[in-house]
Design an enzyme around this catalytic site. Structure first.
Site, PDB file in Angstrom:
ATOM      1  N   CYS A  64       0.834  -1.210   0.000  1.00  0.00           N
ATOM      2  CA  CYS A  64       0.000   0.000   0.000  1.00  0.00           C
ATOM      3  C   CYS A  64       0.866   1.256   0.000  1.00  0.00           C
ATOM      4  CB  CYS A  64      -0.932  -0.020   1.210  1.00  0.00           C
ATOM      5  SG  CYS A  64      -1.971   1.442   1.311  1.00  0.00           S
ATOM      6  N   CYS A 117      -0.531   4.121   2.128  1.00  0.00           N
ATOM      7  CA  CYS A 117      -0.355   3.961   3.583  1.00  0.00           C
ATOM      8  C   CYS A 117       1.106   4.172   3.982  1.00  0.00           C
ATOM      9  CB  CYS A 117      -0.744   2.555   4.038  1.00  0.00           C
ATOM     10  SG  CYS A 117      -2.199   1.880   3.257  1.00  0.00           S
ATOM     11  N   ASP A 118       2.035   3.634   3.212  1.00  0.00           N
ATOM     12  CA  ASP A 118       3.433   3.540   3.677  1.00  0.00           C
ATOM     13  C   ASP A 118       4.428   4.414   2.913  1.00  0.00           C
ATOM     14  OD1 ASP A 118       2.542   1.633   5.469  1.00  0.00           O
ATOM     15  OD2 ASP A 118       2.860  -0.015   4.058  1.00  0.00           O
TER      16      ASP A 118
END
Ligand code: NAP
Length: 310
Positions: free
Chosen positions: A133, A136-137
């Site tokens: 992701c 997200c990261d």
């Protein structure tokens, strides 16, 4: 006490939310269950620009818009990791943890998950450099070198997103041609800090005892092996259906996707399926929403037919 509903929607992605909207607006009682936050894969997508009505919108923002509109007619929304469905006469019993819910009908919109690469180091370094992701990261890799594995829409879209944060992005693809839509390809090719390594497979993800520092790859044409330094590895090599909980009902194909007709009906009366979890040609937010509308209307007809039988 087991609660009863006209319809239980499993999954609050765009397909499930649209089905819940249509069914609740037709004045059916609707429970929508999800094992996480509403929005599904939209939450893992930075920018969406192929959903009409918005020139460009962030995935989490579109999720919130859809949630607000889909719940405006009284949908009950709850947490639930669904583990099975039991078919008992006209009742469809949905099991989630210690809870059981009874529906006259069920709409499955449980979606898909990212496929794992299955190479040494992938599991060991999950959360320590290996990610599925970028939204997200990605921020953890500001100014660093990262690798994206895959050549589909997800890999190329997310590589372009990561190019805004990382110093360099190296896309490693197993063929010499991308599968992604042309517009996504062109954007990636235009970026100075995105490099491509073709015809190559990742053999191993390596690092020290803390985090990833390199990836071992092999050219599948020449057999040449080399090491590419990187702090992060983002894996986008396809998707798998989230249907283990429904295998016993006999509605999945050998690969786990759910077969439906044009009305989103599975072969079990009163069980519908919508969105990415279906065996289908085009997995997009627009097609998920279309499936949801059809099922949300179809379920109204189904529930009415049950009432008429009594
Ligand atoms: P995908 O389209 O199935 O692409 C998977 C990619 O991974 C392919 O390039 C494939 O290579 C490669 N691959 C598969 N197994 C591999 C392995 N073991 N080792 C190395 N590479 C491997 O999956 P996706 O990109 O996640 O997309 C899923 C669905 O969502 C698609 O229908 C897509 O169109 C849709 N989507 C749309 C958008 C958008 O419209 N903006 C964005 C994201 C996703 P080959 O090409 O050689 O098969």
């Amino acid at each position: 006490m087991t609660k009863k509903y006209d319809v239980i929607v499993i999954g609050a992605g765009p397909a499930g939310m649209t089905a819940a909207l249509y069914a609740s607006r037709a004045e059916l009682s609707v429970l929508m269950l999800d094992r996480g936050i509403y929005g599904g894969q939209m939450n893992n997508t930075a920018e969406i620009e192929n959903y009409p009505g918005f020139k460009s919108i962030l995935g989490p923002d579109l999720s919130k818009e859809m949630y607000d509109s889909s719940t405006q007619f009284g949908v009950e929304y709850g947490y639930g990791e669904v583990t099975g469905i039991e078919v008992k006469g006209d009742e469809r019993i949905v099991k989630a943890g210690d809870e059981e819910y009874i529906g006259s009908a069920v709409i499955i919109g449980s979606g898909s998950e990212y496929r794992k690469l299955g190479v040494p180091g992938e599991e060991d370094f999950a959360g320590r450099g290996v990610s599925y992701c970028a939204v997200c990261d990605g921020a953890f890799f500001k100014g660093e070198d990262v690798i994206v594995v895959g050549g589909g829409d997800s890999a190329i879209q997310e590589a372009t997103y990561l190019a805004n944060l990382a110093k360099t992005v190296t896309v490693i693809h197993r063929r010499s041609e991308l599968r992604a839509q042309k517009i996504l390809q062109e954007r990636a090719f235009d970026r100075d800090n995105i490099n491509f390594i073709w015809d190559s497979n990742v053999e191993e993800i390596q690092g020290d005892d803390k985090k990833v520092n390199q990836v071992k790859i092999k050219n599948n044409q020449t057999g040449e092996e080399k090491v590419v330094p990187a702090a992060g590895v983002f894996i986008y090599v396809g998707i798998l259906p989230l249907t283990n909980a429904f295998k016993n009902v006999g509605i999945t194909d050998d690969a786990g996707w759910i077969d439906t007709n044009d009305l989103m009906e599975t072969k079990v009366p009163g069980i519908f399926a919508v969105g990415d979890v279906r065996k289908k040609h085009l997995r997009q937010i627009t097609t998920a929403v279309g499936d949801g509308g059809i099922a949300g209307q179809g379920v109204f007809d189904y529930v009415e037919s049950l009432k008429a039988k009594k």
